[in-house]
Design an enzyme around this catalytic site. Structure first.
Site, PDB file in Angstrom:
ATOM      1  N   LYS A 295       0.847  -1.197   0.000  1.00  0.00           N
ATOM      2  CA  LYS A 295       0.000   0.000   0.000  1.00  0.00           C
ATOM      3  C   LYS A 295       0.874   1.234   0.000  1.00  0.00           C
ATOM      4  CE  LYS A 295      -2.028   2.414   3.185  1.00  0.00           C
ATOM      5  NZ  LYS A 295      -1.727   3.714   2.559  1.00  0.00           N
TER       6      LYS A 295
ATOM      7  N   GLU B 159       9.179   0.082  11.301  1.00  0.00           N
ATOM      8  CA  GLU B 159      10.244   1.086  11.119  1.00  0.00           C
ATOM      9  C   GLU B 159       9.583   2.434  11.340  1.00  0.00           C
ATOM     10  OE1 GLU B 159      13.349   0.572  10.646  1.00  0.00           O
ATOM     11  OE2 GLU B 159      13.331  -1.545  10.131  1.00  0.00           O
TER      12      GLU B 159
ATOM     13  N   CYS C 293      13.384   9.841   8.272  1.00  0.00           N
ATOM     14  CA  CYS C 293      13.270   9.226   9.596  1.00  0.00           C
ATOM     15  C   CYS C 293      14.592   9.314  10.348  1.00  0.00           C
ATOM     16  CB  CYS C 293      12.827   7.783   9.460  1.00  0.00           C
ATOM     17  SG  CYS C 293      13.891   6.842   8.370  1.00  0.00           S
TER      18      CYS C 293
ATOM     19  N   GLU D 282       9.498  14.499  17.070  1.00  0.00           N
ATOM     20  CA  GLU D 282       9.918  14.418  15.670  1.00  0.00           C
ATOM     21  C   GLU D 282       9.072  15.415  14.870  1.00  0.00           C
ATOM     22  OE1 GLU D 282       8.642  11.116  13.196  1.00  0.00           O
ATOM     23  OE2 GLU D 282      10.671  10.961  12.403  1.00  0.00           O
TER      24      GLU D 282
END
Ligand code: NAD
Length: 487
Positions: free
Chosen positions: A173, A247, A281, A379
């Protein structure tokens, strides 16, 4: 407007619904994307399940699977310029980065192509006479692969490569933000000659994601994205009890000691936080700098941030492009404002420019007086660097580990012994010493804590898509003696 399609069971089709994708450089709609419903996802999983059990795929040797992957790698390499253009158009990532990254994605498929027939079982020296016992490494089944908007081709290669090498089938996806490159990539999968249903590619939002990850025929969920979505997925996996690898995000420390080469450190820090407009990331978003060199390093970084060429991502000269979505820019603006309110001092950037597109400038916040500011703890996933000074090595280590994340880290020092102490002490899945943001198909990649678990890249990633079957074979022709005694 351009139009894209899903790829399900070897055929291209429109979604049950559709949506317009925006060009982040202009904010205008440029393409019509299919939008998968739960029913579309169900068909894709069923196709993957059938392809896993029947048809040519399970009958192929591992070497034949490797050859298909090798063909795919060559096709990706040949199509890299077109894929890069699409990723740049649909996500705003600059063409310099998409071009280089996608060319390298081909090497990930090559690595796993070569690995396909090296996934070996084992023979056991069992503690019983007349018995042969061995282990077969078998594919787990249907893999649900879900990726976020940044680096979709790269993040899917680290899932598809090992999963297909292991013999699994996949429903991938794409993110609903910027799915164009993956939907185009489906054409290469088709051209490479994978049997229908082995790879299915669709796009959609949370509804499609939820339908995919809770589907009873999914055996392994390979997810890259944010921790909030990961929690949903882990809860949802209570339904199908699928294996989950995660992840997730990061708040990675970039530590500079006073003996470091400051010019190198500054360049690496700029790449570490402003590349991909900070939507990475592994962004080195927390600069921890020894107080005696703080001003010198900050002066270099401020000059570089001010000189960065911001502009259309499709121009080869552009160094920082727009963010992928307006939503993402709004979030960054809010977190920068909250950080300033919490005592962080704005050194440069910090304000979105007027005009079209989802731009945000390279931003540096001095947080030495505000260790709890959101830009230090959260973040942001944008081009925002927080700076905190430290005095001693112990303090640097304490600050580095003062995060719930644990993905990446960087250490700049000329002292070998200090580098080793930091490598041992830092809680993160990756430590880069006197370098930053290097990756390779050969090297495992991943984190712990809020950054997730599991590793992508390397041999271990392929083993992760296998399950062990233990085989017992009795080699005696004598009748089995007492049936009630377990041997
Ligand atoms: P996100 O979690 O919002 O979305 C990621 C994917 O999950 C998208 O495809 C989305 O459609 C899907 N999704 C959304 N809701 C879902 C649900 N309920 N069930 C299943 N799937 C669902 O993440 P994002 O904001 O698009 O991406 C940014 C995040 O990804 C950041 O935290 C970033 O650090 C992380 N990231 C991690 C890595 C890594 O390798 N560690 C790499 C890149 C990005």
């Amino acid at each position: 407007m351009d139009r894209f399609q899903h790829y399900i069971d070897g055929a291209f089709e429109d979604g049950s619904a559709s949506f317009e994708s925006l060009d982040p450089a202009t904010g205008s709609a440029w393409a019509l994307m299919p939008l998968a419903t739960a029913a579309d996802v169900g068909r894709a999983v069923e196709a993957a399940h059938q392809a896993f059990l029947h048809g040519p795929w399970p009958g192929l040797t591992a070497t034949a699977r490797g050859k298909l992957l090798m063909r795919l790698a060559d096709l990706v390499q040949a199509a890299a310029p077109r894929l890069a253009q699409l990723e740049t158009r649909d996500t705003g990532k600059i063409i310099r980065e998409t071009g280089a990254q996608i060319a390298y994605v081909a090497d990930y498929y090559r690595y796993y192509a070569g690995l396909a027939d090296k996934i070996e079982g084992a023979h056991l020296p069992i503690d019983k006479p007349d018995m042969e016992v061995w282990l077969r490494r078998e594919p787990v089944g249907v893999v649900a692969a879900i990726v976020p908007w940044n680096s979709q081709l790269f993040l899917s290669a680290v899932k598809l490569g090992p999963a297909l090498a292991a013999g699994c089938t996949v429903v991938l996806k794409a993110s609903e933000d910027g799915p164009a490159p993956l939907l185009e990539f489906a054409r290469l999968v088709h051209k490479a000659g994978f049997p229908p249903g082995v790879v299915n590619i669709l796009t959609g939002g949370p509804e499609a994601g939820q339908a995919l990850t809770t589907h009873p025929k999914v055996a392994h969920i390979a997810f890259t994205g944010g921790p909030g979505t990961a929690r949903h997925i882990v809860r949802g996996s209570a339904e199908n009890l699928a294996k989950v690898s995660l992840e997730l995000g990061g708040k990675s420390p970039f530590i500079v000691f006073d003996d470091a080469d400051l010019d190198s450190a500054a360049n690496a820090q700029v790449a570490g936080i402003f590349a991909a407009t900070g939507q990475s990331c592994v962004a080195g978003s927390r600069l921890l700098v020894q107080r005696s060199v703080k001003d010198a390093l900050l002066a270099r970084l401020t000059a570089k941030a001010a000189a960065v060429r911001i502009g259309a991502p499709s121009e080869m000269t552009t160094e920082v492009g727009p963010l992928c979505t307006l939503r993402q820019r709004g979030r960054i603006e809010r977190l920068v404002a909250e950080s300033e309110a919490a005592g962080a001092r704005l050194v440069t950037g910090g304000r979105a420019p007027k005009g079209a597109g989802f731009y945000f400038p390279p931003t540096i916040l001095d947080c030495s007086g505000a260790p709890g500011a959101p830009c230090v703890t959260e973040e942001l996933f944008g081009p925002v660097l927080s700076v905190v000074a430290f005095d001693t090595e112990d303090e640097a280590l304490r600050l580095a580990n003062a995060t719930a994340y644990g993905l990446a880290s960087g250490v700049f020092t000329r002292s070998l012994t200090r580098a080793h102490r930091m490598i041992r002490g830092i809680r993160a899945g990756i430590v880069w010493v006197n370098t930053y943001r290097a990756v390779s198909p050969i090297a495992p990649f991943g984190g712990h804590g809020l950054s997730g678990h599991g590793r992508e890249g390397g041999l271990a990633a392929a083993l992760d898509y296998t399950t062990v079957k233990t085989v017992w074979l009795r080699t005696s022709d004598d009748p089995i003696p007492d049936p009630f005694v377990m041997r």
